[in-house]
Scaffold this motif. Structure first.
Motif, short mmCIF file in Angstrom:
data_model
loop_
_atom_site.label_atom_id
_atom_site.label_comp_id
_atom_site.label_asym_id
_atom_site.label_seq_id
_atom_site.Cartn_x
_atom_site.Cartn_y
_atom_site.Cartn_z
N ILE A 42 0.83 -1.21 0.00
CA ILE A 42 0.00 0.00 0.00
C ILE A 42 0.87 1.26 0.00
N THR A 82 1.82 3.84 -3.32
CA THR A 82 1.49 5.27 -3.22
C THR A 82 2.71 6.13 -3.43
N LYS A 84 -4.97 7.65 -5.09
CA LYS A 84 -5.95 7.38 -4.03
C LYS A 84 -6.43 5.94 -4.13
N GLN A 85 -6.51 5.27 -2.97
CA GLN A 85 -6.92 3.87 -2.90
C GLN A 85 -8.03 3.71 -1.88
N TYR A 86 -8.64 2.54 -1.87
CA TYR A 86 -9.67 2.25 -0.88
C TYR A 86 -9.08 2.12 0.51
N VAL A 87 -7.85 1.59 0.58
CA VAL A 87 -7.17 1.48 1.86
C VAL A 87 -6.46 2.81 2.11
N PRO A 88 -6.83 3.54 3.16
CA PRO A 88 -6.26 4.86 3.37
C PRO A 88 -4.80 4.81 3.85
#
Length: 107
Positions: free
Chosen positions: A39, A43, A66-70
């Motif tokens: 993740i 990023t 931007k991802q679903y996992v912050p």
């Protein structure tokens, strides 16, 4: 044992599903252990490439990665062209090396 299965079929089905899930998790333990690192690495690397290789604006690049996992932390050091992203307990840094090399994750 047959009597237990007949009396409690849903409980038996839950136990079987849990055993199958635990077995699958054990087989995939290496990939599951690496997931949190992916993740922040994705990023940092993709933002660095978007910002310093493709020369896109910062707002565009933030939307791009931007991802679903912050992610918990994000630092864009424009002076040194380094990006650090933190998420799920892991942190990774990517730096721009030059026009021919692009961005690379730093150890």
């Amino acid at each position: 044992m047959r009597g237990f299965v007949r009396r409690r079929p849903w409980l038996t089905l839950m136990w079987v599903a849990m055993v199958v899930l635990l077995g699958w998790g054990w087989q995939q333990r290496v990939a599951l252990w690496a997931f949190p690192d992916i993740i922040s690495a994705y990023t940092a690397k993709e933002y660095c490439s978007c910002r310093y290789v493709a020369h896109q604006p910062a707002d565009y690049c933030l939307g791009y990665v931007k991802q679903y996992v912050p992610i918990n932390g994000f630092i864009d050091d424009t002076e040194h062209k380094r990006v650090t992203a933190s998420g799920m307990g892991r942190s990774n840094t990517a730096a721009w090396l030059g026009a021919r090399q692009g961005c690379r994750l730093m150890p």
